[in-house]
Design a protein around this motif. Sequence first.
Motif, short mmCIF file in Angstrom:
data_model
loop_
_atom_site.label_atom_id
_atom_site.label_comp_id
_atom_site.label_asym_id
_atom_site.label_seq_id
_atom_site.Cartn_x
_atom_site.Cartn_y
_atom_site.Cartn_z
N ALA A 22 4.81 12.06 22.52
CA ALA A 22 3.61 12.89 22.54
C ALA A 22 3.76 14.12 21.64
O ALA A 22 2.76 14.74 21.28
CB ALA A 22 3.31 13.32 23.97
N GLN A 23 5.01 14.47 21.27
CA GLN A 23 5.21 15.68 20.48
C GLN A 23 4.89 15.42 19.02
O GLN A 23 5.16 14.34 18.48
CB GLN A 23 6.66 16.16 20.61
N ASP A 24 4.34 16.41 18.36
CA ASP A 24 4.00 16.31 16.94
C ASP A 24 5.26 16.55 16.11
O ASP A 24 5.88 17.62 16.22
CB ASP A 24 2.93 17.36 16.61
N PRO A 25 5.68 15.61 15.25
CA PRO A 25 6.90 15.79 14.45
C PRO A 25 6.85 17.04 13.57
O PRO A 25 7.85 17.74 13.43
CB PRO A 25 6.95 14.51 13.60
N GLN A 26 5.69 17.31 12.97
CA GLN A 26 5.60 18.47 12.09
C GLN A 26 5.77 19.78 12.86
O GLN A 26 6.41 20.73 12.39
CB GLN A 26 4.24 18.48 11.36
N GLN A 27 5.22 19.81 14.08
CA GLN A 27 5.39 20.99 14.92
C GLN A 27 6.87 21.20 15.27
O GLN A 27 7.37 22.32 15.23
CB GLN A 27 4.56 20.84 16.20
N GLY A 57 21.77 23.45 10.25
CA GLY A 57 21.22 23.09 8.95
C GLY A 57 21.28 21.59 8.70
O GLY A 57 20.34 20.99 8.17
N GLU A 58 22.42 20.97 9.07
CA GLU A 58 22.56 19.52 8.86
C GLU A 58 21.56 18.75 9.70
O GLU A 58 20.95 17.78 9.23
CB GLU A 58 23.99 19.10 9.23
N ALA A 59 21.38 19.15 10.97
CA ALA A 59 20.42 18.47 11.83
C ALA A 59 19.00 18.64 11.31
O ALA A 59 18.18 17.70 11.36
CB ALA A 59 20.51 19.02 13.26
N LEU A 60 18.69 19.80 10.76
CA LEU A 60 17.35 20.04 10.21
C LEU A 60 17.10 19.16 9.00
O LEU A 60 16.00 18.61 8.81
CB LEU A 60 17.19 21.51 9.85
N GLU A 61 18.12 19.00 8.15
CA GLU A 61 17.98 18.12 6.97
C GLU A 61 17.71 16.68 7.40
O GLU A 61 16.88 15.98 6.82
CB GLU A 61 19.25 18.20 6.12
N ARG A 62 18.43 16.20 8.43
CA ARG A 62 18.21 14.84 8.92
C ARG A 62 16.80 14.68 9.47
O ARG A 62 16.14 13.67 9.25
CB ARG A 62 19.23 14.51 10.00
N ALA A 63 16.36 15.70 10.21
CA ALA A 63 15.01 15.64 10.78
C ALA A 63 13.98 15.54 9.67
O ALA A 63 13.01 14.76 9.77
CB ALA A 63 14.76 16.89 11.63
N GLN A 64 14.19 16.29 8.59
CA GLN A 64 13.24 16.27 7.49
C GLN A 64 13.22 14.89 6.79
O GLN A 64 12.16 14.38 6.43
CB GLN A 64 13.61 17.35 6.47
N ARG A 65 14.45 14.30 6.65
CA ARG A 65 14.51 12.98 6.00
C ARG A 65 13.79 11.92 6.84
O ARG A 65 13.04 11.10 6.32
CB ARG A 65 15.98 12.59 5.80
N PHE A 66 14.03 11.94 8.17
CA PHE A 66 13.37 10.95 9.03
C PHE A 66 11.86 11.16 9.06
O PHE A 66 11.10 10.20 9.20
CB PHE A 66 13.93 11.03 10.46
N ALA A 67 11.41 12.40 8.93
CA ALA A 67 9.97 12.67 8.95
C ALA A 67 9.27 12.06 7.75
O ALA A 67 8.07 11.77 7.80
CB ALA A 67 9.73 14.18 8.99
N ASP A 68 10.05 11.84 6.66
CA ASP A 68 9.46 11.26 5.44
C ASP A 68 9.40 9.74 5.49
O ASP A 68 8.82 9.12 4.61
CB ASP A 68 10.29 11.70 4.22
#
Length: 267
Positions: A22-27, A57-68
């Motif tokens: 239910a959570q918005d990935p971009q949020q 920082g590493e976790a944030l980069e992974r999150a960004q890659r999966f969001a794409d």
Amino acid sequence: MKSMLGSIVSLGICVALAGCAAQDPQQALDQAHAEYQGIVNDPQVQRSAPKDVVRAGEALERAQRFADYLGGAEDAIHYAYLSQRYSQIARHHSEQLLNQERASRLGLERERLRQLLQEARLLDAQQGRWLDDQMLSLAAAETDRGLVVTLGDVLFKTESAELEASANRTLLKLVAFLQLNPQRKVRVEGYSDNSGDATENLLLSRARARSVSRTLTDLGIDTARIEVVGYGERFPVAENASVRGRALNRRVEIVLSDEQGELGPIR
């Protein structure tokens, strides 16, 4: 019983998965990015929790890659959450270290005062010819304002109101003298040279005078016996044109009252 427990665990997992879905990935990414920027821009956090900052920082980069990636929303939310947690852990570790450093400084200051008080008690035990000896050892100068003890600039840390350890002996002698002469009062006067901003010089002169006053009260002198004033650049004792002259003008003067406790008028 096992069947019931399995059902409860399954239900919990379903609820958690439903919440993630239910959570918005971009949020989630925006929140993680905001948390991460907060710790990256904080040098204290960078100093005290570098590994947690790197993990965030590493976790944030992974999150960004999966969001794409198509279908990567759930993983993006997961790693964004991990990034946020690492950021929060880093800030928590930073606050812990700060508190430990503050406690350490307070402990050192308490130990310094304890040693000063111990020395003061030892000195106070030698009261035989204390009065005459102390007046000579204090190097108090007789002026039209009364007896004046001068603390030079070298007894303070550079451009700071913090007293150097070398000032302790003079202040201990002054404390012992005041303890033997409870009717006497003092006026602590701060002075500066004329280098830099006049307002800042005035503030530093007052801060140095207050620092001396605090040390006297910490060593047992009643605050009612102490006046504090800062004069800044006024009343130089030497020309400000030379390095030596400016150093002489950066000083704290301690004016002693007469035996009846009367201080001369403020300048």
